[in-house]
Design a protein around this motif. Sequence first.
Motif, PDB file in Angstrom:
ATOM      1  N   GLU A 124      86.898  82.207 -84.008  1.00  0.00           N
ATOM      2  CA  GLU A 124      88.002  81.891 -82.673  1.00  0.00           C
ATOM      3  C   GLU A 124      88.925  83.084 -82.801  1.00  0.00           C
ATOM      4  OE1 GLU A 124      89.479  78.459 -79.727  1.00  0.00           O
ATOM      5  OE2 GLU A 124      89.204  77.971 -81.779  1.00  0.00           O
ATOM      6  N   ALA A 125      89.611  82.995 -83.992  1.00  0.00           N
ATOM      7  CA  ALA A 125      90.931  83.915 -84.277  1.00  0.00           C
ATOM      8  C   ALA A 125      90.318  85.238 -84.091  1.00  0.00           C
ATOM      9  CB  ALA A 125      91.503  83.788 -85.529  1.00  0.00           C
ATOM     10  N   ILE A 126      89.169  85.845 -84.622  1.00  0.00           N
ATOM     11  CA  ILE A 126      88.799  87.123 -84.685  1.00  0.00           C
ATOM     12  C   ILE A 126      88.494  87.602 -83.249  1.00  0.00           C
ATOM     13  CG2 ILE A 126      87.094  88.681 -85.156  1.00  0.00           C
ATOM     14  CD1 ILE A 126      86.692  86.930 -87.746  1.00  0.00           C
ATOM     15  N   LEU A 127      87.695  86.541 -82.373  1.00  0.00           N
ATOM     16  CA  LEU A 127      87.224  86.791 -81.217  1.00  0.00           C
ATOM     17  C   LEU A 127      88.457  86.928 -79.990  1.00  0.00           C
ATOM     18  CD1 LEU A 127      83.996  84.818 -80.782  1.00  0.00           C
ATOM     19  CD2 LEU A 127      84.051  87.251 -81.270  1.00  0.00           C
ATOM     20  N   SER A 128      89.212  85.991 -80.072  1.00  0.00           N
ATOM     21  CA  SER A 128      90.329  86.025 -79.141  1.00  0.00           C
ATOM     22  C   SER A 128      91.630  87.174 -79.456  1.00  0.00           C
ATOM     23  CB  SER A 128      91.214  84.600 -79.370  1.00  0.00           C
ATOM     24  OG  SER A 128      91.765  84.477 -80.608  1.00  0.00           O
ATOM     25  N   ARG A 129      91.446  87.991 -80.353  1.00  0.00           N
ATOM     26  CA  ARG A 129      92.271  89.221 -80.588  1.00  0.00           C
ATOM     27  C   ARG A 129      91.689  90.422 -80.642  1.00  0.00           C
ATOM     28  NH1 ARG A 129      97.304  88.122 -82.636  1.00  0.00           N
ATOM     29  NH2 ARG A 129      97.906  85.887 -82.526  1.00  0.00           N
ATOM     30  N   ASN A 130      90.409  90.468 -80.351  1.00  0.00           N
ATOM     31  CA  ASN A 130      89.797  91.899 -80.226  1.00  0.00           C
ATOM     32  C   ASN A 130      89.339  91.997 -78.792  1.00  0.00           C
ATOM     33  OD1 ASN A 130      89.581  93.356 -82.756  1.00  0.00           O
ATOM     34  ND2 ASN A 130      88.503  91.171 -83.428  1.00  0.00           N
ATOM     35  N   ASP A 131      89.648  93.246 -78.555  1.00  0.00           N
ATOM     36  CA  ASP A 131      89.147  93.650 -76.972  1.00  0.00           C
ATOM     37  C   ASP A 131      88.148  94.397 -76.835  1.00  0.00           C
ATOM     38  OD1 ASP A 131      89.464  93.840 -74.249  1.00  0.00           O
ATOM     39  OD2 ASP A 131      90.745  95.497 -74.226  1.00  0.00           O
ATOM     40  N   PHE A 132      86.958  93.996 -76.511  1.00  0.00           N
ATOM     41  CA  PHE A 132      85.695  94.590 -76.637  1.00  0.00           C
ATOM     42  C   PHE A 132      85.485  95.797 -75.545  1.00  0.00           C
ATOM     43  CE2 PHE A 132      85.176  90.063 -77.833  1.00  0.00           C
ATOM     44  CZ  PHE A 132      85.413  90.479 -79.332  1.00  0.00           C
ATOM     45  N   GLY A 133      84.749  96.749 -75.740  1.00  0.00           N
ATOM     46  CA  GLY A 133      84.454  97.683 -74.518  1.00  0.00           C
ATOM     47  C   GLY A 133      83.104  97.216 -73.947  1.00  0.00           C
ATOM     48  N   VAL A 134      82.822  97.587 -72.772  1.00  0.00           N
ATOM     49  CA  VAL A 134      81.606  96.968 -72.103  1.00  0.00           C
ATOM     50  C   VAL A 134      80.453  97.380 -72.822  1.00  0.00           C
ATOM     51  CG1 VAL A 134      80.326  97.546 -69.928  1.00  0.00           C
ATOM     52  CG2 VAL A 134      82.717  97.423 -69.702  1.00  0.00           C
TER      53      VAL A 134
END
Length: 306
Positions: A124-134
């Motif tokens: 959850e910490a990893i996913l919530s702090r990374n902005d993924f490109g389309v």
Amino acid sequence: MKESGQRQATVRISDSEEKAFMELLRFMYSGKLTATTEPIPLVDILMAADKFEVVSCMKLCIQRLMVLPMTPESALMCLDLPCSISMAADLTEAAKKFLAERYMEFLSTEFQDELMRMPPAGIEAILSRNDFGVASEVAVYDFVLRWASSPCPNSEERMDISSSRLLPLVRLRITNADFYSCHTVNWAVKREQCRSLPTLGPIFSWEEYVFALSVHWVGHLGLYIEMEENKGPTRTVHFEFQAKTKPLLQFVTWHKGTFAAGCEGAVCSMELLGIPWSGFIADDSPFFIDDMLHLRVKLKIMQEPQ
């Protein structure tokens, strides 16, 4: 503490707490902690200090932890600190930042084994702090499904957490091209669910339409998509059904075509023809990976010619 009024007191601790408790006792009598450059023992002492409400020791542990280099293990321990340690908010924030930066390229093969064993708080910490490109969002969605279905003692809890806390963090966007808009839906089905077909899948909305997925066995295995609600004009939709198979663990296209989106009840299906039910559901079936059937539906709405 209640033990302070007793001439002889017994404090019960677990074997794993012994070293930390002895350090806490040493601090209570001397006001000092043994010098250490390892974060994990300090987290253990912090937990013991919280348990016995030694606030001054808690503050000192947090101060030291904030200046020491973190490790994945110590960061996960910091994320698991009880909420009673209110002064640990900065430490928890630092742990989230450390994990997000360390696993910024978490989709690469370098970290896969490590991440599949990681507890929910770390993912959850990893996913919530990374902005993924389309371009990578579908891969992130697939990563969460693989994490949820990976073998572990608490697999049921993982599935619940992935759907309630992790998948909402994957901001799947609809991409617009010059001539169509597209949408991808990933779906993981347990083997035991397939044994009790039909199995209803997710209901999802897209533009003016609402679709439902389901798996049925009527002479052949089929993955069906059906329109539940229509609020838009009749449009041509291109669909592509895929299933992940062994040994390559990649999605393979089994069926594709077009249908008219505009009439409720319109159905298209993926038929795994020529595969008997007993072979499909067998333990050595190439369609089940760790007892999970991974399905994917790709839809493209074709723009009407001007």
